[in-house]
Structures are given as structure tokens and as C-alpha cells.
Design a protein around this motif. Structure first.
Motif, PDB file in Angstrom:
ATOM      1  N   ASP A  14       0.872  -1.123  -0.345  1.00 14.49           N
ATOM      2  CA  ASP A  14      -0.013   0.069   0.050  1.00 14.49           C
ATOM      3  C   ASP A  14       1.012   1.340  -0.028  1.00 14.49           C
ATOM      4  N   TRP A  15       2.129   1.158  -0.299  1.00 14.24           N
ATOM      5  CA  TRP A  15       2.868   2.328  -0.105  1.00 14.24           C
ATOM      6  C   TRP A  15       3.617   2.487  -1.357  1.00 14.24           C
TER       7      TRP A  15
ATOM      8  N   TRP B 277      -4.404   9.315  -0.646  1.00 13.06           N
ATOM      9  CA  TRP B 277      -3.764   7.791  -0.206  1.00 13.06           C
ATOM     10  C   TRP B 277      -5.099   7.318   0.578  1.00 13.06           C
TER      11      TRP B 277
ATOM     12  N   SER C 229       2.572   0.225   4.743  1.00 12.04           N
ATOM     13  CA  SER C 229       2.779   1.631   5.492  1.00 12.04           C
ATOM     14  C   SER C 229       2.594   1.706   6.965  1.00 12.04           C
TER      15      SER C 229
ATOM     16  N   MET D 202       6.203   2.142   8.220  1.00  6.31           N
ATOM     17  CA  MET D 202       7.045   3.383   8.029  1.00  6.31           C
ATOM     18  C   MET D 202       7.666   3.832   9.368  1.00  6.31           C
TER      19      MET D 202
ATOM     20  N   THR E  49      10.965  -2.034   4.294  1.00  4.15           N
ATOM     21  CA  THR E  49       9.828  -2.161   4.876  1.00  4.15           C
ATOM     22  C   THR E  49       9.380  -3.656   5.305  1.00  4.15           C
TER      23      THR E  49
ATOM     24  N   GLN F 272       4.867   9.585   0.955  1.00  2.56           N
ATOM     25  CA  GLN F 272       5.589   8.804   1.980  1.00  2.56           C
ATOM     26  C   GLN F 272       6.422  10.003   3.155  1.00  2.56           C
TER      27      GLN F 272
ATOM     28  N   THR G  38       4.790   9.888  -4.844  1.00  2.43           N
ATOM     29  CA  THR G  38       4.913   8.754  -4.168  1.00  2.43           C
ATOM     30  C   THR G  38       5.818   9.225  -3.041  1.00  2.43           C
TER      31      THR G  38
END
Ligand code: ARG
Length: 586
Positions: free
Chosen positions: A161-162, A241, A270, A273, A326, A231, A227
Motif C-alpha cells: 500500500d505504499w 492515499w 505503510s 514506516m 519495509t 511517504q 509517491t
């Protein structure tokens, strides 16, 4: 409960000892010549040298001790020195009775562990395709297999999802609807709660944007930048998002529900993060991470590696995190929140190197305790009949929904041919059977192997297929229903088998605890499939040889009923572990 081979081995070991030989020679296994005997012991062959005695003499001495043992119908010494064992029906019936009454089919219960299983891994806003199907199907089964022995298993979907797809969607949207407040840099108010697009819009926007980025460099650069802004949590981008997530996730849930796949956690990349900055600092503090061409990397190669393993990149030269970053941060998060004993990952086997790198960094940096198990299960590709990765007739990537409807239709057609149920019923039942066809077709192959998706074969009601297993269960249910309709209740004890087919069915049933043990240890649903296929065959053989409902000796009949009712119970427990279920009729 003790495994049946252990119980038999104990008895045979004692016989070796009483005959004057080392009891360690008494190890018994299932016969590899079922036409000759049921279990066998080759200890006499192994002991011959040591005792300077012909193996047949040893075997004969042991057989003589076992002669009147009620566990065996026969213990025969066979040249050149095998011990062929045939079990007594009474012993088998009592073992089955114990299995049936202990609540978990006689398996050995381990110390319960907390296990996280990471499967699914769809990428939000991209269509769910067959590549994600295997992960979901195999992962769901492994999750259920481990839960069966009492572990606390947590399934996490780990959404993609990121990634860049989010930036692509946002930039495409900007070009289509520049008037949206998200693109007004002077806007400072709160953003609308209604998403500026529907699911159908997204399904069209993403492929368009993705195609465009391949030819339009400026557009691709903007998407990358967008993107990065998500982030860095810039409000307008974060708001968009969130809209993409809110529109996509319910649709994903719906699709997984159709597959009978349920995740305990709907987390994603996500969520990892917030753990990245401290983790990276820790890598630096420990002296593990160093700069190489501007990127921050950690060496992972070890002596004895058969393939060269490049360093694991933690941060790119522009400071951006990567897939491995991640995954590492997710390990930190999982350790903190759940402190699992094991983490299991399922993806296409092409990601093997990625996970080797990630696990090595995790170990080097001590992200998890040394005794935490990190396992990667890589699966092969699902191919079409031409041996190439599965495509639609038009050559596009096959979507999951399409695949499901293909197989459900094949099942429906077959039911209409058989005319066993009416149209409306067939339509309803075909979803249940179709799912079994699909899942069994996948799970009956060893996960690491590629396999051919063959709608015709998978949906057949005969042979080694899901529908055949369901058909067997439905057949038993129907006998039980008729028995109960005649006013009788399933209550008898397991019968001491009188016929060869009843005995073979019992022999198959009592194999389960040991079989299950290898299924869980090897994460091998395909072995569970092979077992239920054998079990279904033994049942059907028994069924064809035996008058069950027509039997006039009530006690005998009650015994048969108990035997088949437990067969049904065990089959249903197994298909539940495989992630599908049986209808009432078909
Ligand atoms: N989203 C990834 C893909 O589509 C799969 C994620 C698997 N899980 C993980 N922890 N990396 O390839």
C-alpha cells in the motif's frame, strides 16, 4: 495420543528383548507392500551381523514371542528376515475409538506458539490476479493447519500500500481533474471525506497511468515525486492515499471472502514506516550499515553460500526506503506488538533472495531473538495448458474473479449433466464446489512446483480432485441422513472389522495422527490432500462392497454407521484445514 506405529514398535521392541535381542531393533513402519502385510519391521535384518545369526532366525524368534499377542492377527517371519505384521481388528477399533473421542483426532499437541503468517500481499489499487491466488490459498491452509494443533496463528495480509502505484494514480487524477482541492496548493482547509473517485474509476485509472508512465518520462517522474510526498505524509497526498485505501480495501475484502480466506490483520507496508528511522539508526550504531555509491547497505553474504548474495540495500541514495526496508521494519513492528515464536512468509519463489537478505539482516542486527523462527515458503507458478504463465484468452493477466467464474461454470455444467439437483440449487452449490476444485487443484501440488491450471480436470467429480472429495462426504452425509430418518441415532462403537474393505478403511483412519504430524512439520498441505484422497478411496471401496442401510443385523449396522460417520468427521476436519467445505448435496 501415542502414534500407532509407536505403540506397535513398543510391543515389537519388547518381543526383541524377550527373544534376547536389542529392543532398538523393534522399530515398525507402515508396510511398503500393503498386499503382503499392514506394518513391517526390518530389525532382524539389521541385527544379523551383530548377533552372527541368520536374520530369518531372529525374525522367527521374535514372531514366536508375538504369536499370542492380542495386538496382532499375525506376526510372520518371512525370508530373508522380514517381520510382517497384520493387526488385530480389535486393536484397530480401540485405537480409532480413542482418536475419535480425544477431540482432535489423536494428534500430538505441541506447546502452543504465537505464529505470524504473512500471505496474500496484494498491491492496493492494482487488480488482484492469480499470482496472489496461490499465496492466499496455500497461506490460508497453513494457517489452519497450525491452528489445528492449538497454536495462536495470526494471519496478516501485508498489503502493498505504499508503492509507486499510488503516485501514478494521483498524477493521473491531477491531469483528469485539476480542479480538485487536493491539487490547489493554496488550500489549507480540511479535505473532503468523500473520495473523488469510485472503484470502477480506479480500476480504469491505474492501468491507464501505468501504461502512460512507460512512454511519458515526465509523467513517470511526477509519479515518483508524488509517491515520495505520500511517504513524507504531505496532507493533500496523504488524504488522496487514504481515499484510495478506503475505496480499494473493501473490494479486496470481498474478493478474499469469496476465496474463504480471512486475515486477522489488515496491515500493510505503510504500517512499518514509523519504525524505519530508529531501525536505520540502530543499523548504523551497530556498525552494520555503510554507504556504498551513496546507498546505505548491509553485507549479508556468508561463508559457504552457493550463490553470490549482494549486500542488502536499506536506503537508496535519495534516502528512499525499499521493499526490503519495509519488510525489516515490519519485523521490528511484529516483534514489538506480538513477540511471535515464528514468522512465516508466502510468496512466489522468485522472491527467495529478497527474504534471504531480509532474514540475514534481521539476525545480524538482532531484530528478533535467536530462537525466533523465520521461514520463507516460495511457491511455483500457475501455468496454463500451454505450460506458460496463466493468461486470459485475450492474452491479458488473468484476474481472480474471472478464474473463479470459469471454474464455477465448469462445475455447474457438470451438475446439469448429472441432473442430480435442479438449476437453482446447482447455481448455489457450484460456488462451494468450484472453490474446492480450485483450492484442491492448487494444494494437491507441492507448493514449490509449477503446476498447470486445468479447469476440466480440477472440476471433474472423479479422480484426485476437490469435487471427488466433496462427493464422498456428501455420499456419507446422505447415508447418515437416511439412517437417522429411520429413527436411529449414530451411537455405536467402532466395529471390529469383518471385511477386508472395512479393515482397510480403519487402517487408513488410524494413520491420520502421524500423517498430520508431517503435514505441520513440513508445511505441506499437498500431503493432506494425498491423505484424504486415499481415505476417500478406501471409503468408496468399503461403500461398494457393503450393504450399509440394508444391513439387518442392527449392531453390525450401528458399527458401520459409526465407522463412516467418523470418516466423514475426519474428512471434514481435513478439508477445513485446506480451506473449503462440503455442501449437503451435489
Ligand atoms: N506485495 C508483494 C508483491 O505483490 C508481496 C508481499 C509479500 N509479503 C512480504 N512481507 N513481503 O509481490
Amino acid at each position: 495420543m501415542e502414534f500407532i506405529t509407536d505403540i506397535i514398535s513398543k510391543e515389537v521392541s519388547e518381543a526383541f528383548e524377550r527373544a534376547g535381542y536389542d529392543p532398538a531393533l523393534g522399530k515398525v513402519t507402515v508396510s511398503n507392500r500393503p498386499d503382503l502385510c499392514e506394518y513391517q519391521c526390518n530389525g532382524a535384518m539389521a541385527g544379523a551381523k551383530r548377533y552372527h545369526t541368520a536374520p530369518i532366525k531372529i525374525a522367527e524368534a521374535v514372531a514366536a514371542v508375538l504369536k499370542d499377542n492380542p495386538m496382532f492377527e499375525e506376526a510372520a517371519a518371512i525370508a530373508p528376515g522380514f517381520l510382517n505384521l497384520t493387526l488385530s481388528g480389535a486393536f484397530l477399533a480401540s485405537y480409532a475409538e480413542n482418536m475419535a473421542s480425544d477431540g482432535h483426532h489423536g494428534i500430538r499437541l505441541p506447546k502452543p506458539e504465537t505464529i505470524i503468517i504473512d500471505y496474500g500481499g496484494p498491491n492496493v489499487a492494482k487488480p488482484l490476479h492469480v499470482g496472489h491466488l496461490r499465496s492466499a490459498v496455500i497461506g490460508e491452509s497453513i494457517k489452519r493447519i497450525l491452528a489445528f494443533e492449538g497454536h495462536h496463528v495470526i494471519g496478516d495480509i501485508h498489503l502493498g500500500d505504499w508503492g509507486l502505484q499510488m503516485g501514478l494514480i494521483i498524477e493521473e487524477l491531477r491531469d483528469r481533474k485539476p480542479e480538485l482541492v487536493y491539487f490547489d496548493e493554496s488550500y489549507t482547509g480540511a479535505y473532503p471525506s468523500e473520495p473523488p473517485f469510485t472503484l470502477a474509476d480506479l480500476e480504469e485509472i491505474y492501468p491507464a497511468a501505468s501504461a502512460r508512465s512507460k512512454t511519458d518520462e515526465a509523467f513517470a517522474a511526477r509519479a515518483h515525486e508524488a509517491t515520495g510526498k505520500i511517504q513524507r505524509r504531505e496532507p493533500a497526498y496523504l488524504a488522496l492515499w487514504q481515499h484510495i485505501m478506503a475505496v480499494s480495501v473493501p473490494d479486496l475484502k470481498k474478493n478474499y471472502r469469496k476465496l474463504n480466506v480471512y486475515f486477522d490483520l489488515w496491515k500493510g507496508e505503510s504500517d512499518a514506516m514509523p519504525y524505519i528511522p530508529d531501525m536505520v539508526q540502530d543499523f548504523k550504531d551497530k556498525g552494520l550499515a555503510y554507504l556504498s555509491d551513496g546507498a546505505l547497505v548491509i553485507d549479508v553474504a556468508e561463508e559457504g553460500d552457493s550463490k553470490e548474495l549482494p549486500p542488502c540495500i536499506i536506503l537508496k541514495s535519495d534516502g528512499a526506503s525499499l521493499y526490503q526496508t519495509t519488510d525489516l521494519a515490519t519485523i521490528v513492528e511484529r516483534e514489538k506488538l506480538y513477540h511471535p515464536d515464528r514468522m512465516i512468509y508466502l510468496t512466489d519463489k522468485r522472491q527467495e533472495m529478497h527474504f534471504t537478505q531480509v532474514f540475514r539482516v534481521a539476525r545480524k542486527a538482532g531484530l528478533v531473538p535467536d530462537d525466533t523462527d523465520l521461514t520463507f515458503i516460495g511457491f511455483g507458478t500457475m501455468n496454463g495448458k500451454d505450460g506458460k504463465p496463466f493468461k486470459t484468452r485475450e492474452g491479458g493477466v488473468m484476474r481472480l474473479e474471472y478464474l473463479l467464474s470459469e471454474i464455477n461454470k465448469a462445475v455447474y455444467d457438470r451438475m446439469m449433466e448429472n441432473r442430480s439437483v435442479d438449476q437453482a440449487e446447482a447455481a448455489e452449490i457450484s460456488d462451494i464446489i468450484g472453490l474446492a476444485a480450485l483450492k484442491y487443484g492448487d494444494l494437491s501440488n507441492q507448493a514449490s512446483k509449477d503446476y498447470v491450471f486445468d479447469v476440466e480436470r480440477f472440476s471433474s467429480f472423479e479422480g484426485n480432485t476437490g469435487p471427488y472429495i466433496l462427493y464422498t462426504i456428501v455420499r456419507i452425509k446422505s447415508i447418515l441422513r437416511k439412517y437417522e430418518e429411520s429413527g436411529k441415532a449414530v451411537s455405536g462403537a467402532f466395529p471390529v472389522p469383518e471385511s477386508a474393505s472395512a479393515k482397510k478403511l480403519l487402517l487408513e483412519l488410524v494413520r491420520f495422527p502421524e500423517l498430520y504430524d508431517s503435514v505441520q512439520a513440513e508445511y505441506a498441505p499437498h500431503r493432506l490432500c494425498a491423505y484424504i484422497y486415499d481415505l476417500a478411496n478406501e471409503f468408496n471401496h468399503f461403500y461398494h462392497e457393503t450393504k450399509i442401510l440394508g444391513e439387518t443385523d442392527e449392531q453390525l449396522q450401528a458399527g458401520y454407521i459409526r465407522l463412516i460417520s467418523y470418516t466423514r468427521e475426519l474428512l471434514e476436519s481435513c478439508i477445513d484445514m485446506l480451506g473449503f467445505s462440503a455442501p449437503e448435496k451435489m
